[in-house]
Design a protein around this motif. Structure first.
Motif, PDB file in Angstrom:
ATOM      1  N   UNK A 128       0.846  -1.196   0.000  1.00  0.00           N
ATOM      2  CA  UNK A 128       0.000   0.000   0.000  1.00  0.00           C
ATOM      3  C   UNK A 128       0.877   1.240   0.000  1.00  0.00           C
ATOM      4  N   UNK A 129       0.507   2.233  -0.797  1.00  0.00           N
ATOM      5  CA  UNK A 129       1.183   3.529  -0.741  1.00  0.00           C
ATOM      6  C   UNK A 129       0.485   4.387   0.304  1.00  0.00           C
ATOM      7  N   UNK A 130       1.262   4.982   1.193  1.00  0.00           N
ATOM      8  CA  UNK A 130       0.684   5.786   2.259  1.00  0.00           C
ATOM      9  C   UNK A 130       0.453   7.224   1.792  1.00  0.00           C
ATOM     10  N   UNK A 131      -0.220   7.999   2.634  1.00  0.00           N
ATOM     11  CA  UNK A 131      -0.528   9.384   2.276  1.00  0.00           C
ATOM     12  C   UNK A 131       0.723  10.225   2.134  1.00  0.00           C
ATOM     13  N   UNK A 132       1.787   9.859   2.850  1.00  0.00           N
ATOM     14  CA  UNK A 132       3.023  10.655   2.800  1.00  0.00           C
ATOM     15  C   UNK A 132       3.976  10.194   1.707  1.00  0.00           C
ATOM     16  N   UNK A 133       3.575   9.153   0.955  1.00  0.00           N
ATOM     17  CA  UNK A 133       4.429   8.658  -0.107  1.00  0.00           C
ATOM     18  C   UNK A 133       5.274   7.459   0.280  1.00  0.00           C
ATOM     19  N   UNK A 134       5.100   6.966   1.497  1.00  0.00           N
ATOM     20  CA  UNK A 134       5.789   5.757   1.924  1.00  0.00           C
ATOM     21  C   UNK A 134       5.038   4.516   1.476  1.00  0.00           C
ATOM     22  N   UNK A 135       5.478   3.363   1.932  1.00  0.00           N
ATOM     23  CA  UNK A 135       4.846   2.106   1.565  1.00  0.00           C
ATOM     24  C   UNK A 135       4.594   1.264   2.811  1.00  0.00           C
ATOM     25  N   UNK A 136       3.502   0.491   2.788  1.00  0.00           N
ATOM     26  CA  UNK A 136       3.228  -0.532   3.785  1.00  0.00           C
ATOM     27  C   UNK A 136       3.307  -1.893   3.101  1.00  0.00           C
ATOM     28  N   UNK A 137       4.139  -2.791   3.633  1.00  0.00           N
ATOM     29  CA  UNK A 137       4.224  -4.162   3.139  1.00  0.00           C
ATOM     30  C   UNK A 137       3.566  -5.067   4.173  1.00  0.00           C
ATOM     31  N   UNK A 138       2.516  -5.784   3.739  1.00  0.00           N
ATOM     32  CA  UNK A 138       1.743  -6.629   4.643  1.00  0.00           C
ATOM     33  C   UNK A 138       2.275  -8.069   4.604  1.00  0.00           C
ATOM     34  N   UNK A 139       2.435  -8.664   5.796  1.00  0.00           N
ATOM     35  CA  UNK A 139       2.824 -10.068   5.911  1.00  0.00           C
ATOM     36  C   UNK A 139       1.942 -10.745   6.951  1.00  0.00           C
ATOM     37  N   UNK A 140       1.722 -12.038   6.801  1.00  0.00           N
ATOM     38  CA  UNK A 140       1.030 -12.779   7.852  1.00  0.00           C
ATOM     39  C   UNK A 140       2.014 -13.051   8.978  1.00  0.00           C
ATOM     40  N   UNK A 141       1.525 -12.948  10.202  1.00  0.00           N
ATOM     41  CA  UNK A 141       2.383 -13.112  11.367  1.00  0.00           C
ATOM     42  C   UNK A 141       2.728 -14.585  11.578  1.00  0.00           C
ATOM     43  N   UNK A 142       3.909 -14.854  12.092  1.00  0.00           N
ATOM     44  CA  UNK A 142       4.296 -16.244  12.359  1.00  0.00           C
ATOM     45  C   UNK A 142       3.505 -16.820  13.526  1.00  0.00           C
ATOM     46  N   UNK A 143       3.341 -18.126  13.530  1.00  0.00           N
ATOM     47  CA  UNK A 143       2.669 -18.802  14.641  1.00  0.00           C
ATOM     48  C   UNK A 143       3.651 -19.007  15.788  1.00  0.00           C
ATOM     49  N   UNK A 144       3.114 -19.000  16.997  1.00  0.00           N
ATOM     50  CA  UNK A 144       3.929 -19.344  18.155  1.00  0.00           C
ATOM     51  C   UNK A 144       4.818 -18.258  18.685  1.00  0.00           C
ATOM     52  N   UNK A 145       4.744 -17.060  18.123  1.00  0.00           N
ATOM     53  CA  UNK A 145       5.559 -15.948  18.619  1.00  0.00           C
ATOM     54  C   UNK A 145       4.754 -14.662  18.479  1.00  0.00           C
ATOM     55  N   UNK A 146       4.794 -13.837  19.489  1.00  0.00           N
ATOM     56  CA  UNK A 146       4.003 -12.600  19.523  1.00  0.00           C
ATOM     57  C   UNK A 146       4.941 -11.413  19.287  1.00  0.00           C
ATOM     58  N   UNK A 147       5.003 -10.965  18.065  1.00  0.00           N
ATOM     59  CA  UNK A 147       5.832  -9.811  17.743  1.00  0.00           C
ATOM     60  C   UNK A 147       5.123  -8.525  18.140  1.00  0.00           C
ATOM     61  N   UNK A 148       5.895  -7.519  18.500  1.00  0.00           N
ATOM     62  CA  UNK A 148       5.346  -6.205  18.819  1.00  0.00           C
ATOM     63  C   UNK A 148       5.923  -5.176  17.845  1.00  0.00           C
ATOM     64  N   UNK A 149       5.651  -3.911  18.091  1.00  0.00           N
ATOM     65  CA  UNK A 149       6.088  -2.860  17.181  1.00  0.00           C
ATOM     66  C   UNK A 149       7.590  -2.589  17.322  1.00  0.00           C
ATOM     67  N   UNK A 150       8.189  -2.130  16.238  1.00  0.00           N
ATOM     68  CA  UNK A 150       9.575  -1.667  16.297  1.00  0.00           C
ATOM     69  C   UNK A 150       9.672  -0.333  15.558  1.00  0.00           C
ATOM     70  N   UNK A 151      10.666   0.448  15.910  1.00  0.00           N
ATOM     71  CA  UNK A 151      10.923   1.727  15.251  1.00  0.00           C
ATOM     72  C   UNK A 151      12.411   1.837  14.955  1.00  0.00           C
ATOM     73  N   UNK A 152      12.763   1.749  13.675  1.00  0.00           N
ATOM     74  CA  UNK A 152      14.148   1.899  13.279  1.00  0.00           C
ATOM     75  C   UNK A 152      15.021   0.683  13.529  1.00  0.00           C
ATOM     76  N   UNK A 153      14.458  -0.399  14.028  1.00  0.00           N
ATOM     77  CA  UNK A 153      15.262  -1.584  14.316  1.00  0.00           C
ATOM     78  C   UNK A 153      15.867  -2.166  13.047  1.00  0.00           C
ATOM     79  N   UNK A 154      15.094  -2.186  11.963  1.00  0.00           N
ATOM     80  CA  UNK A 154      15.576  -2.779  10.713  1.00  0.00           C
ATOM     81  C   UNK A 154      16.412  -1.809   9.882  1.00  0.00           C
ATOM     82  N   UNK A 155      16.296  -0.520  10.174  1.00  0.00           N
ATOM     83  CA  UNK A 155      17.043   0.467   9.408  1.00  0.00           C
ATOM     84  C   UNK A 155      16.357   1.813   9.457  1.00  0.00           C
ATOM     85  N   UNK A 156      17.023   2.858   8.953  1.00  0.00           N
ATOM     86  CA  UNK A 156      16.432   4.191   8.950  1.00  0.00           C
ATOM     87  C   UNK A 156      15.087   4.210   8.211  1.00  0.00           C
TER      88      UNK A 156
END
Length: 296
Positions: free
Chosen positions: A121-149
């Motif tokens: 999805x293209x966001x209102x600011x011109x960024x992108x959202x990439x959707x993935x299905x969550x893995x089973x057996x692990x509860x991920x939470x939000x991150x900010x900048x962990x993967x990169x700028x």
């Protein structure tokens, strides 16, 4: 009522995504906040947050989106989604800062992987959202900048603005209507929390001479710190509520109780912001409804 927003909300729900209303032309939830909560209806047992009230029920969606021009939020955790948010460069960023898409490309190159193909999805600011299905057996939470700028992720405790919504005159649009693919294993390895020690976490608690209060605080914080994934926030809520009465009775201070449970929640693997939010909600409600100590 705007028909296309209702249709977009129903379309998201039809994919199994839990939706809730956002303020018109805005990204903030349209639901009442904790301080304005009347503790009735859905909130009879305590303030119900947007993540709890997000729904796939067509009747509830019709009732909500026929009353106003609400944007659409997708609660990623209940929807079993992990969304990688690639932000555009902001005016305040230092010169040369890469945008999220460039950072992801570099991350993929370092990992020897192609940029994942999935629903985008293209966001209102011109960024992108990439959707993935969550893995089973692990509860991920939000991150900010962990993967990169300019790369954030949204999972439990987070939400994204759905396609069809409009912010600042720009609409969130689907760029690639491909099936939502599972979160790649190499990305999961980068996002999952570090393993915690198997030994029980022992936390010190304040000593003020009231044995019952100190024992309760020590017992309940230990329970929170040792709770396995999947029940940590619920245990934090229950345990903090049990100890809150001692604050109402003057045996412990609110600060020391919140600080002890904050440490316990983070030791269990909960995000600091999630701990603070849960504790604030519990303490506010508990202190407002604290009954006098029973006497013999």
């Amino acid at each position: 009522m705007t028909t296309h927003l209702l249709t977009a909300a129903l379309d998201a729900a039809g994919r199994g995504w839990h939706v809730f209303p956002l303020r018109p032309a805005d990204k903030r939830p349209a639901l009442h906040g904790e301080t304005a909560c009347s503790r009735t209806g859905d909130c009879a047992g305590g303030h119900s947050k947007w993540e709890d009230r997000a729904t796939t029920d067509p009747d509830r969606i019709h009732r909500a989106w026929t009353t106003g021009r609400f944007n659409i939020g997708i609660a990623t955790g209940p929807s079993r989604l992990v969304v990688v948010d690639l932000d555009a460069v902001k005016a305040k960023d230092p010169k040369g800062t890469p945008d999220g898409a460039t950072s992801l490309q570099a991350l993929c190159e370092r990992a020897g992987q192609a940029v994942p193909a999935t629903y985008r999805v293209r966001t209102a600011s011109g960024g992108h959202h990439l959707y993935f299905t969550a893995p089973s057996g692990i509860r991920l939470t939000n991150t900010a900048g962990l993967l990169g700028p300019h790369i954030d992720t949204r999972a439990w405790g987070g939400y994204v603005v759905a396609p069809g919504s409009t912010v600042n005159g720009h609409t969130y649009k689907v760029l690639d209507d491909a099936p939502v693919t599972p979160l790649p294993g190499w990305l999961l390895d980068l996002l999952k929390p570090a393993d915690r020690p198997t030994e029980p976490v022992r936390l010190s608690v304040p000593r003020r001479g009231n044995r019952a209060a100190e024992t309760a605080l020590e017992r309940e914080t230990a329970l929170v710190a040792s709770t396995p994934e999947g029940g940590r926030e619920a245990q934090l809520f229950v345990s903090a509520r049990k100890v809150a009465r001692f604050v109402g009775w003057g045996d412990l201070t609110r600060h020391e109780v919140e600080e002890a449970f904050q440490r316990a929640g983070e030791a269990a693997g909960l995000p600091a912001s999630q701990c603070r939010s849960t504790l604030r909600s519990v303490m506010n409600w508990s202190l407002a409804n604290c009954r006098p100590r029973e006497t013999a």
